[in-house]
Design an enzyme around this catalytic site. Structure first.
Site, PDB file in Angstrom:
ATOM      1  N   LYS A   1      88.291  33.855  40.275  1.00 17.43           N
ATOM      2  CA  LYS A   1      88.946  35.026  39.597  1.00 17.43           C
ATOM      3  C   LYS A   1      88.184  35.669  38.524  1.00 17.43           C
ATOM      4  CE  LYS A   1      93.326  34.514  39.236  1.00 17.43           C
ATOM      5  NZ  LYS A   1      94.657  34.302  38.821  1.00 17.43           N
TER       6      LYS A   1
ATOM      7  N   LYS B   1      92.081  24.832  35.751  1.00 19.92           N
ATOM      8  CA  LYS B   1      93.784  25.080  35.712  1.00 19.92           C
ATOM      9  C   LYS B   1      94.297  23.892  35.354  1.00 19.92           C
ATOM     10  CE  LYS B   1      97.029  27.998  36.668  1.00 19.92           C
ATOM     11  NZ  LYS B   1      97.029  29.319  35.980  1.00 19.92           N
TER      12      LYS B   1
ATOM     13  N   ASP C   1     101.706  30.403  32.810  1.00 21.10           N
ATOM     14  CA  ASP C   1     101.823  30.801  34.449  1.00 21.10           C
ATOM     15  C   ASP C   1     103.175  30.258  34.907  1.00 21.10           C
ATOM     16  OD1 ASP C   1     101.091  30.579  37.384  1.00 21.10           O
ATOM     17  OD2 ASP C   1      99.114  30.356  36.677  1.00 21.10           O
TER      18      ASP C   1
ATOM     19  N   SER D   1     101.281  37.897  29.396  1.00 21.85           N
ATOM     20  CA  SER D   1     100.087  38.526  30.068  1.00 21.85           C
ATOM     21  C   SER D   1     100.867  39.099  31.660  1.00 21.85           C
ATOM     22  CB  SER D   1      99.069  37.585  30.570  1.00 21.85           C
ATOM     23  OG  SER D   1      99.693  36.467  31.298  1.00 21.85           O
TER      24      SER D   1
ATOM     25  N   ALA E   1     105.637  34.930  44.221  1.00 23.10           N
ATOM     26  CA  ALA E   1     106.099  33.537  43.941  1.00 23.10           C
ATOM     27  C   ALA E   1     105.193  32.433  44.276  1.00 23.10           C
ATOM     28  CB  ALA E   1     107.455  33.208  44.774  1.00 23.10           C
TER      29      ALA E   1
ATOM     30  N   ALA F   1     100.869  38.751  43.945  1.00 32.11           N
ATOM     31  CA  ALA F   1     100.540  38.129  42.673  1.00 32.11           C
ATOM     32  C   ALA F   1     100.356  36.412  42.805  1.00 32.11           C
ATOM     33  CB  ALA F   1     101.411  38.316  41.643  1.00 32.11           C
ATOM     34  N   ALA F   2     100.988  36.275  44.081  1.00 27.51           N
ATOM     35  CA  ALA F   2     100.779  34.619  44.167  1.00 27.51           C
ATOM     36  C   ALA F   2      99.422  34.240  44.257  1.00 27.51           C
ATOM     37  CB  ALA F   2     101.736  34.381  45.475  1.00 27.51           C
ATOM     38  N   ASN F   3      99.275  32.864  44.046  1.00 29.67           N
ATOM     39  CA  ASN F   3      97.839  32.395  44.252  1.00 29.67           C
ATOM     40  C   ASN F   3      97.834  31.524  45.610  1.00 29.67           C
ATOM     41  OD1 ASN F   3      96.121  32.595  41.553  1.00 29.67           O
ATOM     42  ND2 ASN F   3      97.972  31.514  40.659  1.00 29.67           N
TER      43      ASN F   3
END
Length: 297
Positions: A14, A26, A61, A92, A183, A204-206
């Protein structure tokens, strides 16, 4: 643990695709934020982050907010996204949502020939911080929005603020033009990829795909999937801007350019005959390799 390892890799890619001068990592605190989150726990986490000496900078997050980051900031210098009252750049989520919206516009341009979502039905799965802001942008663009969330409080907020939004029990199998997972990840499996009705997937979910091969199923069915770590890069751009001292307007302009990045990735996918995920990875890996060459002099 599996999720955080996938997330850490995703953050690396990213950062590279977003064009920010950061690596990628992370951290996850294992526990239900509704019951486990305390000032003491956040303080302990912050002290651990401090031991890394700046090699890792933490941010918000799922399950955390700027108030939590303020608490974390009492015990570490390496935190971004705190409230403006204590020197941070704030939540953010609006910039993450703006990046997803711009990605969705680029996907619409690629799939239907127009960047507008007007007249399209978009299903937003997850109406937390980012999903809520995305709904606001979609409605302003003229989209019809369906929404769902496991959190009743989040849905109540949507009902109160956006009465025109239809609340449903399930999004992924609904009659949609665009499926927007916002989500947790891994909702696109071998099974759901074969049954989904939406023509565009962007959210937007990873780690939306359980395995990369799921994208083959989507492609074969004519479904346009936007690589998640590209679409949701707005939040990272936001906090990276805080580190560099960028203004809010500078950050917003950079987030809006995610439209161009997604457009370039789709073009590379088409021209090279590869999946969009592979095209995004190639762009990221090229920048990572270039950074490594520069680092070695």
């Amino acid at each position: 643990v599996t999720d955080v390892l996938r997330l850490s890799r995703g953050m690396t890619y990213k950062a590279a695709v977003a064009g920010v001068d950061l690596g990628g990592g992370k951290a996850v605190i294992i526990g239900d934020p509704a019951t486990a989150k305390t000032d003491e726990l956040l303080g302990a986490y912050a002290k651990f982050v401090q031991t890394l000496g700046g090699r890792y900078i933490t941010a918000g997050d799922v399950g955390t907010n700027s108030n939590d980051l303020d608490i974390i900031g009492r015990n570490t210098d390496f935190v971004v996204g705190r409230n403006a009252t204590v020197g941070g750049s704030g939540d953010s989520a609006p910039m993450t949502a703006l990046g997803v919206f711009q990605s969705m516009r680029a996907a619409a341009q690629s799939h239907w020939g127009t960047p507008s979502l007007a007249g399209k039905t978009v299903g937003v799965e997850g109406t937390g911080k980012v999903g809520y802001e995305l709904i606001k942008l979609l409605l302003a663009d003229g989209a019809t929005v369906l929404a769902t969330d496991v959190n009743a409080g989040a849905l109540d907020r949507v009902k109160a603020d956006f009465p025109q939004v239809s609340i449903v029990d399930s999004i992924i199998d609904a009659d949609l033009d665009v499926y927007a997972p916002c989500a947790m990840g891994a909702t696109l499996t071998d099974t759901t990829a074969r049954s989904i009705k939406a023509e565009v997937v962007c959210g937007a979910a990873n780690n939306q795909l359980t395995v990369p091969e799921v994208e083959n199923i989507l492609r074969d069915r004519g479904i346009t999937w936007t690589p998640d770590y590209v679409a949701n890069g707005g939040g990272l751009i936001h906090v990276a801007g805080e580190l560099k001292g960028n203004s809010a307007e500078e950050v917003k302009l950079k987030v809006e350019k995610i439209f161009d990045t997604v457009t370039e990735i789709f073009a590379k996918s088409k021209n090279d005959g590869i999946l969009a995920g592979e095209a995004a990875d190639a762009v990221a890996e090229a920048r990572i390799a270039e950074a490594a060459r520069v680092a070695k002099g």
